[in-house]
Design a protein around this motif. Structure first.
Motif, PDB file in Angstrom:
ATOM      1  N   SER A  76       0.649  -1.145  -0.071  1.00 42.55           N
ATOM      2  CA  SER A  76       0.105  -0.045   0.104  1.00 42.55           C
ATOM      3  C   SER A  76       0.734   1.199   0.104  1.00 42.55           C
ATOM      4  CB  SER A  76      -1.080  -0.021   1.235  1.00 42.55           C
ATOM      5  OG  SER A  76      -1.943  -1.114   1.162  1.00 42.55           O
ATOM      6  N   ASP A 141      -6.606  -0.718   0.687  1.00 46.99           N
ATOM      7  CA  ASP A 141      -6.095   0.024   1.594  1.00 46.99           C
ATOM      8  C   ASP A 141      -5.394   1.242   1.199  1.00 46.99           C
ATOM      9  OD1 ASP A 141      -6.501  -1.571   3.944  1.00 46.99           O
ATOM     10  OD2 ASP A 141      -4.780  -2.603   3.424  1.00 46.99           O
ATOM     11  N   SER A 142      -4.898   1.250  -0.249  1.00 45.55           N
ATOM     12  CA  SER A 142      -4.586   2.548  -0.818  1.00 45.55           C
ATOM     13  C   SER A 142      -5.717   3.775  -0.933  1.00 45.55           C
ATOM     14  CB  SER A 142      -3.765   2.149  -2.145  1.00 45.55           C
ATOM     15  OG  SER A 142      -2.778   1.217  -2.075  1.00 45.55           O
ATOM     16  N   ALA A 202      -2.966   0.944   6.596  1.00 46.14           N
ATOM     17  CA  ALA A 202      -3.012  -0.505   6.303  1.00 46.14           C
ATOM     18  C   ALA A 202      -2.717  -1.539   7.088  1.00 46.14           C
ATOM     19  CB  ALA A 202      -2.279  -0.865   4.967  1.00 46.14           C
TER      20      ALA A 202
END
Length: 271
Positions: A76, A141-142, A202
């Motif tokens: 991420s 998560d990004s 993340a």
């Protein structure tokens, strides 16, 4: 030498008390992780006979989940910075009529509840075959890391003196080289700050992990700990040991990068 004023001593005492209150859960978790296995935790103030069996159990049962979380968090960070740095530079150095609209959209994306994003991603992932995959969790998560990094990096890059960039262009550097050799090195503190917070986003994620994974093959440590509590309530020392192990990477990164984080947050707040 003059004695410290009583007001200063009182402020120090209050600060120490507040710090002790905030750190007590950490101390209690470490203390409980060193107790013998059992359904209850008859802990004293200090573990007189430390038992590391909980850590052995935690590493045996949750070691793979720790690796999964590490892979997803680092992935991420890489993806978020790879997308956010060029976007932030473009927004900082080539403003146009749509810049404010783009920034408003970036801010708006951070206001969307996570459960809404998770539900939308579940349907898309189901069609694309990204459920129960590291790539799927990295992409999910990004969605939190990219907007944060864009806002922080844009503010930092706007603070770079234009004369430095113009000097590099006079020396024959193209736009890509200016970005790579001038802008990125001067934005090191902000890059580290964005990377650290993206890692923490993340690493601590539970919502995406709970929604987008259904098997044990890809299971982050947060989800492993969540399910560990229900399955191993008679092994509280292992549960607490897992919590300690899950906290170590984040704590180490914060300690190592605190100087860069302070400088990066300050540079991002001035412009």
């Amino acid at each position: 030498m003059k004695k410290a004023p009583s007001r200063g001593r009182l402020s120090t005492a209050v600060a120490v008390l507040l710090l002790a209150l905030m750190l007590f859960p950490v101390y209690w978790t470490v203390n409980a992780s060193l107790q013998p296995a059992g359904g209850t935790l008859p802990t004293g103030w200090f573990p007189r006979h430390p038992d590391f069996g909980g850590y052995a159990t935690a590493l045996r049962d949750q070691g793979g989940n720790l690796v999964t979380s590490l892979v997803v968090a680092l992935g991420s960070v890489v993806l978020s910075l790879a997308l956010a740095a060029p976007a932030a530079y473009a927004l900082a150095r080539f403003p146009g009529r749509g810049t404010d609209l783009v920034l408003f959209g970036v801010l708006l994306s951070q206001m969307v509840p996570g459960i809404v994003v998770a539900d939308a991603l579940y349907g898309a992932y189901n069609d694309l075959g990204l459920l129960n995959s590291h790539l799927g969790l990295v992409l999910a998560d990004s969605t939190a890391g990219v907007p944060f990094a864009v806002i922080l990096l844009r503010s930092s890059m706007r603070g770079i003196p234009r004369e430095i960039i113009e000097a590099a262009r006079v020396d024959g550097a193209g736009e890509l080289r200016v970005f790579r050799c001038v802008v990125l090195p001067l934005s090191t503190n902000s890059l580290i700050t964005a990377a650290l917070f993206t890692f923490l986003f993340a690493w601590s994620d539970l919502l995406f992990a709970l929604t987008l994974t259904t098997t044990e093959q890809v299971r982050p440590i947060t989800l492993g700990l969540y399910q560990y509590i229900g399955a191993h309530t008679n092994h509280w020392n292992a549960i607490m040991a897992t919590a300690v192990l899950a906290s170590v990477p984040a704590a180490v990164l914060l300690v190592v990068a605190q100087r860069h984080v302070a400088a990066g947050a300050t540079s991002g707040a001035v412009t």
